[in-house]
Design a protein around this motif. Structure first.
Motif, PDB file in Angstrom:
ATOM      1  N   ARG A   8       0.835  -1.197   0.000  1.00 63.68           N
ATOM      2  CA  ARG A   8       0.000   0.000   0.000  1.00 63.68           C
ATOM      3  C   ARG A   8       0.875   1.255   0.000  1.00 63.68           C
ATOM      4  NH1 ARG A   8      -2.269   0.724   6.163  1.00 63.68           N
ATOM      5  NH2 ARG A   8      -0.373   0.133   7.242  1.00 63.68           N
ATOM      6  N   PRO A   9       0.295   2.418  -0.293  1.00 63.55           N
ATOM      7  CA  PRO A   9       1.072   3.660  -0.321  1.00 63.55           C
ATOM      8  C   PRO A   9       1.593   4.032   1.070  1.00 63.55           C
ATOM      9  CG  PRO A   9      -1.043   3.916  -1.439  1.00 63.55           C
ATOM     10  CD  PRO A   9      -1.092   2.612  -0.718  1.00 63.55           C
ATOM     11  N   ARG A  24       7.488   2.010  -3.562  1.00 62.98           N
ATOM     12  CA  ARG A  24       6.704   1.518  -4.694  1.00 62.98           C
ATOM     13  C   ARG A  24       6.953   2.414  -5.903  1.00 62.98           C
ATOM     14  NH1 ARG A  24       2.101   3.369  -3.794  1.00 62.98           N
ATOM     15  NH2 ARG A  24       0.758   1.962  -4.939  1.00 62.98           N
ATOM     16  N   ASP A  71      -6.219  -4.475   1.433  1.00 59.49           N
ATOM     17  CA  ASP A  71      -4.757  -4.478   1.519  1.00 59.49           C
ATOM     18  C   ASP A  71      -4.228  -5.883   1.758  1.00 59.49           C
ATOM     19  OD1 ASP A  71      -4.337  -1.713   1.168  1.00 59.49           O
ATOM     20  OD2 ASP A  71      -4.860  -1.333   3.251  1.00 59.49           O
ATOM     21  N   ASP A 120      -5.091   2.351  -6.081  1.00 57.05           N
ATOM     22  CA  ASP A 120      -4.180   3.256  -5.384  1.00 57.05           C
ATOM     23  C   ASP A 120      -4.099   4.613  -6.064  1.00 57.05           C
ATOM     24  OD1 ASP A 120      -3.574   1.269  -3.582  1.00 57.05           O
ATOM     25  OD2 ASP A 120      -1.886   0.510  -4.746  1.00 57.05           O
ATOM     26  N   ASP A 147      -8.355   8.729  -4.799  1.00 57.54           N
ATOM     27  CA  ASP A 147      -8.848   8.035  -3.605  1.00 57.54           C
ATOM     28  C   ASP A 147     -10.309   7.609  -3.701  1.00 57.54           C
ATOM     29  OD1 ASP A 147      -6.575   7.807  -2.139  1.00 57.54           O
ATOM     30  OD2 ASP A 147      -6.847   9.647  -0.998  1.00 57.54           O
ATOM     31  N   ARG A 204     -10.800   4.279  -2.200  1.00 57.89           N
ATOM     32  CA  ARG A 204     -10.555   4.200  -0.754  1.00 57.89           C
ATOM     33  C   ARG A 204     -11.564   5.016   0.059  1.00 57.89           C
ATOM     34  NH1 ARG A 204      -5.777   2.002   1.103  1.00 57.89           N
ATOM     35  NH2 ARG A 204      -4.433   1.211  -0.542  1.00 57.89           N
TER      36      ARG A 204
END
Length: 625
Positions: free
Chosen positions: A25-26, A151, A251, A280, A284, A287
């Motif tokens: 994940r970020p 990443r 995740d 990602d 957003d 999310r």
């Protein structure tokens, strides 16, 4: 596995790289929850080191004796595994868990280096810290000079953030973290209240720098778990992730799938770019949390649950989504590679439902919007499954028919105030019928709804008429006002469509902004007294009237422009104001009534049921043939 407690000097010494896999994940740590507590711990550790060194100095003992007594700060654990490289390549470890810590520590080191340079500290201390953030630049070049690498999606911002010259604070979250640690470190060096290292040379700032550098090199420690080939990285990853910023079910699923595909020899970067990058994305959207109360979750978690329900054909415990998924993957015989591409199909379908991609018809999106307004989320797996079927298996017309059948089933049951508690099981049953071998998916859904899945019947026209004629729809025993606005608003929209075919224009109306209004006021005793020829009839009518006030035939929609004081006015006055201020066809039809009483309310309820039946045809309608 090999698990050792290491100082930062031991973790980062020598030429090595810690690479964050693309599927992690970020970076999510921030100032309030992680950076500030970390710096507080570092500073407290430096203060403890100062106390022990001062005590040893007074006792005439060497610094090494003092450092043995200084309590370190443990920052937790990181998990890494070998990454195959060539003989002449730099030694590389993939970070299974701990990427947030490793990146933050690099930014802490860079911020501290900035502070040391600003304060004019000696080259020795600068070199000691630089070796923790840079590999030998005479041997390595490009990104290989960096000890930790994020990443790919974050690499450009990170590269700028760890350059020799710091970027502006607003450049990225990485730059913001480096600037934060710089501010804390320079304050530590220049604060006269901070004790000094009695063993160091130079002025007060030099002596405080000695404490800070010694703390970072030797007293901030990590448990580094270095996996071997026989270790299950995912099991260890899950066991360690109860700390700090919790991982979502998505995740965890992502990490499991990408670890599996990497172990199977697939290119994780290509797979990430092909099927996962959207989750990602910077906007957003995936999310963002939606839903209410205990059901509030990120969109991507909703998608994961809906996808898994579609695979299993049964209800799942969304609170244990990851556990359900982990059991399904081996039981189904699906490879991680195939699961990722199947999930990608469902993500496309989810975006089509929400209008972010082409591929769903206007009627299908409208059906989904109406179902969503009622919070019937358990129908979504059925709709997503339909959108993922190839056209040769499910013609477009049949698919749209299935959408409309699901919508009619849900709306009609809401309209008669039917039970919804076991909707999950009901729609799972519908889904299984559609997925049966040899079934025509759309027609199978219509038929399953006609059969009353899980004992939940699809209401008939007669049931609608009976409920609308005799049941309360407002207040106790009624339905929520947003649902009333949906029903009455759609009736008005249907009347507009009817008039459009007669050549009249259609108006765009935001029905959700309108208010539900009683035609016969709730305080009827004072303002609309019963009129009767004798006392006996009056008693009968006064007994009946309260039962009619909250029936749907007595309800309409109005805007704020209708003076609330007029709500209690006689019908002729109220009708005049409705004509003046309301553009709704619903109210134009209402104002055709010259009198308003119990008989009119019952008749209007039957008429509303007839219009609702046209909008949402029932199980016996010819529409489904």
């Amino acid at each position: 596995m090999k698990a050792d407690t290491n100082t930062l000097q031991e973790v980062f010494q020598g030429d090595r790289r810690f690479v964050i896999p693309v599927y992690q994940r970020p970076y999510v740590w921030d100032r309030e929850r992680q950076w500030e507590p970390l710096w507080t711990d570092v500073e407290s550790t430096a203060m403890r080191l100062a106390e022990t060194r001062q005590e040893s100095d007074r006792a005439g003992k060497p610094a090494s004796k003092a450092d043995e007594k200084a309590a370190p700060h443990f920052l937790g654990a990181i998990v890494v595994e070998p990454y195959p490289t060539g003989t002449l390549d730099i030694k590389t470890r993939l970070v299974v868990d701990g990427q947030q810590r490793l990146i933050t520590l690099q930014l802490l080191l860079m911020g501290t280096l900035d502070a040391l340079r600003t304060a004019g500290i000696t080259k020795l201390q600068l070199a000691q810290l630089r070796k923790l953030s840079r590999n030998d630049q005479e041997i390595w070049s490009g990104d290989d000079v960096h000890k930790v690498w994020p990443r790919q999606a974050e690499s450009e911002r990170y590269r700028r953030a760890v350059a020799e010259e710091p970027p502006p604070q607003h450049d990225s979250v990485f730059a913001e973290a480096r600037d934060f640690f710089f501010g804390q470190a320079i304050s530590f060096l220049e604060d006269e209240r901070v004790p000094e290292d009695p063993y160091a040379d130079g002025d007060s700032v030099q002596r405080r720098a000695s404490l800070l550098v010694a703390t970072l090199l030797a007293l901030v420690k990590l448990v580094m778990i270095d996996l071997e080939d026989v270790d299950d990285a995912q099991v260890i990853f899950e066991a360690l992730n109860a700390r700090n910023t919790p991982l979502s079910a998505t995740d965890l699923i992502k990490n499991l799938l990408f670890m599996r595909v990497q172990a199977q020899g697939h290119d994780p970067q290509k797979l990430y770019d092909d099927v996962w990058a959207r989750f990602d994305n910077a906007d957003d959207w995936w999310r963002e949390s939606i839903g209410a109360g205990h059901a509030r979750r990120a969109r991507q978690d909703w998608l994961m649950g809906d996808w898994l329900i579609a695979q299993l054909g049964r209800v799942i415990n969304v609170g244990r989504l990851y556990g359900e998924f982990r059991r399904w993957l081996p039981d189904s015989g699906t490879t991680a590679f195939d699961a990722l591409y199947e999930l990608d199909l469902y993500a496309d379908a989810y975006e089509r439902l929400h209008g972010r991609k082409e591929g769903a018809t206007a009627n299908e999106r409208l059906s989904f919007q109406r179902i969503s307004r009622l919070n019937v989320t358990v129908a979504t797996p059925v709709l997503l499954w339909l959108l993922t079927r190839p056209e040769e298996d499910l013609p477009p017309g049949e698919r749209e028919l299935a959408f409309q059948a699901v919508e009619s089933f849900v709306i009609r049951r809401m309209a008669i105030k039917a039970q919804t508690r076991a909707y999950g099981q009901a729609f799972a049953e519908v889904l299984r019928a559609a997925q049966a071998p040899g079934a025509h998916p759309g027609l199978a859904i219509v038929e399953a709804l006609r059969q009353g899945p899980y004992g939940y019947p699809w209401p008939t026209d007669e049931q609608l008429v009976e409920q609308f004629r005799s049941s309360p729809y407002y207040g106790y025993g009624g339905i929520a006002q947003y649902r009333l606005r949906l029903l009455l608003g759609e009736v008005d929209a249907q009347l507009q469509r009817d008039d459009y075919h007669k050549g009249e224009p259609v108006e765009a109306i935001r029905y959700e902004r309108l208010q539900v209004e009683h035609v016969l006021p709730r305080s009827w005793q004072e303002h609309w007294p019963v009129e009767a020829s004798d006392e006996g009839q009056k008693i009968v009518l006064e007994t009946e009237r309260p039962h009619h006030v909250h029936r749907i035939g007595n309800l309409t929609l109005v805007s704020n422009r209708l003076n609330p004081a007029l709500s209690n006015e006689p019908w002729n006055e109220k009708r005049r104001e409705l004509k003046k201020h309301s553009h709704l066809r619903l109210n134009a039809r209402l104002c055709q009534e010259t009198t308003w009483d119990e008989q009119t309310i019952r008749a209007r309820g039957e008429w509303l049921a007839e219009v609702v039946s046209r909008i949402w045809p029932g199980p016996n309608s010819n529409n489904w043939d």
